[in-house]
Design a protein around this motif. Structure first.
Motif, PDB file in Angstrom:
ATOM      1  N   ASN A  74      -3.315   5.724   3.787  1.00 42.55           N
ATOM      2  CA  ASN A  74      -2.188   6.355   4.476  1.00 42.55           C
ATOM      3  C   ASN A  74      -2.586   6.744   5.901  1.00 42.55           C
ATOM      4  OD1 ASN A  74       0.545   7.626   4.411  1.00 42.55           O
ATOM      5  ND2 ASN A  74      -0.651   9.479   4.718  1.00 42.55           N
ATOM      6  N   ILE A  75      -3.751   7.351   6.048  1.00 45.51           N
ATOM      7  CA  ILE A  75      -4.228   7.763   7.373  1.00 45.51           C
ATOM      8  C   ILE A  75      -4.413   6.554   8.287  1.00 45.51           C
ATOM      9  CG2 ILE A  75      -6.229   8.725   8.602  1.00 45.51           C
ATOM     10  CD1 ILE A  75      -6.493  10.696   6.206  1.00 45.51           C
ATOM     11  N   CYS A  76      -4.901   5.461   7.723  1.00 44.05           N
ATOM     12  CA  CYS A  76      -5.114   4.240   8.512  1.00 44.05           C
ATOM     13  C   CYS A  76      -3.803   3.520   8.826  1.00 44.05           C
ATOM     14  CB  CYS A  76      -6.043   3.281   7.772  1.00 44.05           C
ATOM     15  SG  CYS A  76      -7.725   3.884   7.609  1.00 44.05           S
ATOM     16  N   GLY A  77      -2.716   3.923   8.181  1.00 41.02           N
ATOM     17  CA  GLY A  77      -1.421   3.296   8.424  1.00 41.02           C
ATOM     18  C   GLY A  77      -1.199   2.012   7.644  1.00 41.02           C
ATOM     19  N   LYS A  78      -2.056   1.746   6.682  1.00 41.70           N
ATOM     20  CA  LYS A  78      -1.919   0.509   5.911  1.00 41.70           C
ATOM     21  C   LYS A  78      -0.883   0.642   4.805  1.00 41.70           C
ATOM     22  CE  LYS A  78      -6.547  -1.052   6.927  1.00 41.70           C
ATOM     23  NZ  LYS A  78      -7.843  -1.426   6.394  1.00 41.70           N
ATOM     24  N   MET A  79      -0.603   1.862   4.406  1.00 41.43           N
ATOM     25  CA  MET A  79       0.436   2.133   3.419  1.00 41.43           C
ATOM     26  C   MET A  79       0.883   3.570   3.620  1.00 41.43           C
ATOM     27  SD  MET A  79      -1.736   2.499  -0.129  1.00 41.43           S
ATOM     28  CE  MET A  79      -2.383   0.867   0.008  1.00 41.43           C
ATOM     29  N   THR A  80       1.964   3.922   2.960  1.00 45.94           N
ATOM     30  CA  THR A  80       2.454   5.290   3.059  1.00 45.94           C
ATOM     31  C   THR A  80       2.401   5.915   1.673  1.00 45.94           C
ATOM     32  OG1 THR A  80       3.909   4.674   4.877  1.00 45.94           O
ATOM     33  CG2 THR A  80       4.391   6.740   3.762  1.00 45.94           C
ATOM     34  N   TYR A  81       1.590   6.948   1.571  1.00 44.39           N
ATOM     35  CA  TYR A  81       1.472   7.699   0.323  1.00 44.39           C
ATOM     36  C   TYR A  81       1.558   9.165   0.687  1.00 44.39           C
ATOM     37  CZ  TYR A  81      -0.414   9.803  -3.896  1.00 44.39           C
ATOM     38  OH  TYR A  81      -0.580  10.571  -5.018  1.00 44.39           O
ATOM     39  N   ILE A  82       2.563   9.835   0.161  1.00 44.34           N
ATOM     40  CA  ILE A  82       2.773  11.245   0.465  1.00 44.34           C
ATOM     41  C   ILE A  82       2.573  12.030  -0.820  1.00 44.34           C
ATOM     42  CG2 ILE A  82       4.406  12.954   1.343  1.00 44.34           C
ATOM     43  CD1 ILE A  82       5.769  10.554   2.832  1.00 44.34           C
ATOM     44  N   VAL A  92       4.363   3.227  -0.669  1.00 41.01           N
ATOM     45  CA  VAL A  92       4.963   2.193   0.174  1.00 41.01           C
ATOM     46  C   VAL A  92       3.803   1.349   0.689  1.00 41.01           C
ATOM     47  CG1 VAL A  92       6.376   1.713   2.205  1.00 41.01           C
ATOM     48  CG2 VAL A  92       6.851   3.734   0.808  1.00 41.01           C
ATOM     49  N   ILE A  93       3.623   0.173   0.093  1.00 37.83           N
ATOM     50  CA  ILE A  93       2.473  -0.658   0.458  1.00 37.83           C
ATOM     51  C   ILE A  93       2.754  -1.510   1.689  1.00 37.83           C
ATOM     52  CG2 ILE A  93       1.435  -0.652  -1.832  1.00 37.83           C
ATOM     53  CD1 ILE A  93       2.629  -3.450  -2.271  1.00 37.83           C
ATOM     54  N   ASP A  94       4.008  -1.538   2.118  1.00 38.00           N
ATOM     55  CA  ASP A  94       4.370  -2.219   3.362  1.00 38.00           C
ATOM     56  C   ASP A  94       5.142  -1.228   4.231  1.00 38.00           C
ATOM     57  OD1 ASP A  94       5.047  -3.890   5.421  1.00 38.00           O
ATOM     58  OD2 ASP A  94       6.343  -5.197   4.236  1.00 38.00           O
ATOM     59  N   PRO A  95       4.426  -0.444   5.050  1.00 40.23           N
ATOM     60  CA  PRO A  95       5.081   0.609   5.828  1.00 40.23           C
ATOM     61  C   PRO A  95       6.185   0.114   6.766  1.00 40.23           C
ATOM     62  CG  PRO A  95       2.709   0.888   5.894  1.00 40.23           C
ATOM     63  CD  PRO A  95       2.980  -0.439   5.245  1.00 40.23           C
ATOM     64  N   THR A  96       6.182  -1.167   7.098  1.00 41.79           N
ATOM     65  CA  THR A  96       7.255  -1.664   7.970  1.00 41.79           C
ATOM     66  C   THR A  96       8.614  -1.583   7.287  1.00 41.79           C
ATOM     67  OG1 THR A  96       6.921  -3.960   7.289  1.00 41.79           O
ATOM     68  CG2 THR A  96       5.717  -3.208   9.241  1.00 41.79           C
TER      69      THR A  96
END
Length: 151
Positions: A74-82, A92-96
Motif C-alpha cells: 500500500n505504501i509503495c502504491g502497488k495496491m490499496t489496502y486500508i 484493491v490490487i489495481d489502484p488505477t
C-alpha cells in the motif's frame, strides 16, 4: 544502449528500498497479484489473499507478516489496502481502478438530478454504473462508497 543501462542502474540503486532484505514470500505474492491484474482482476478479498499465501510453494507468511506485506504494498502504491473495519476485507490490487471509479463519478455528476448538497447516494452510484461504460464497478458497489467515505 549502454546509456540506458546506466540510467536504469542508477535509478534502481537510488530507490530507498534498494538493498533491503525482503522475504521471498513478499516477492511471490507480489507476482501472483500482478498476474491477477493482468487477467483483469482489480479487487480481491483478504480471504483470497490468505488463500494465495498458502499456495505460494514456500512457507506461508503469518497473519502478522501478511498484514505487513499488504501495508508495504500500500505504501509503495502497488495496491490499496486500508486497515479499517469497513475495508480491511478488500484489497484493491489495481489502484488505477480507483481513478476510474472517481472518473466515472466526476464525468457523470452533471447528469445526476438527485445530487443534493454535494452528496451522492448509493442509488446515484448504481445509476452511474448501470451504463455499459462503467458496469464493471457494479460488482463492487458495496466497497467503493465505504472506501471513499473512509478517506
Amino acid at each position: 544502449m549502454e546509456e540506458l543501462r546506466a540510467c536504469i542502474s542508477t535509478t534502481i540503486t537510488e530507490n530507498p528500498q534498494w538493498g533491503q532484505r525482503v522475504p521471498k514470500q513478499f516477492l511471490i505474492l507480489e507476482m501472483m497479484f500482478a498476474a491477477l491484474v493482468e487477467e483483469g482482476t482489480t479487487i480481491i478479498s483478504l480471504e483470497d489473499a490468505e488463500l494465495m499465501n498458502t499456495q505460494i510453494g514456500v512457507k506461508p507468511l503469518s497473519t502478522t507478516k501478511l498484514g505487513l506485506f499488504l501495508g508495504v504494498q500500500n505504501i509503495c502504491g502497488k495496491m490499496t489496502y486500508i486497515d479499517d473495519p469497513k475495508l480491511r476485507n478488500y484489497i484493491v490490487i489495481d489502484p488505477t481502478c480507483l481513478i476510474d471509479v472517481l472518473k466515472s463519478i466526476v464525468t457523470s455528476v452533471p447528469i445526476i438530478a438527485s445530487l443534493r448538497q454535494g452528496r451522492l447516494t448509493k442509488s446515484d452510484l448504481s445509476n452511474i454504473w448501470s451504463s455499459n461504460k462503467f458496469s464493471n464497478f457494479l460488482k463492487h458497489k458495496k466497497i467503493f462508497p465505504a472506501a471513499f467515505g473512509s478517506l
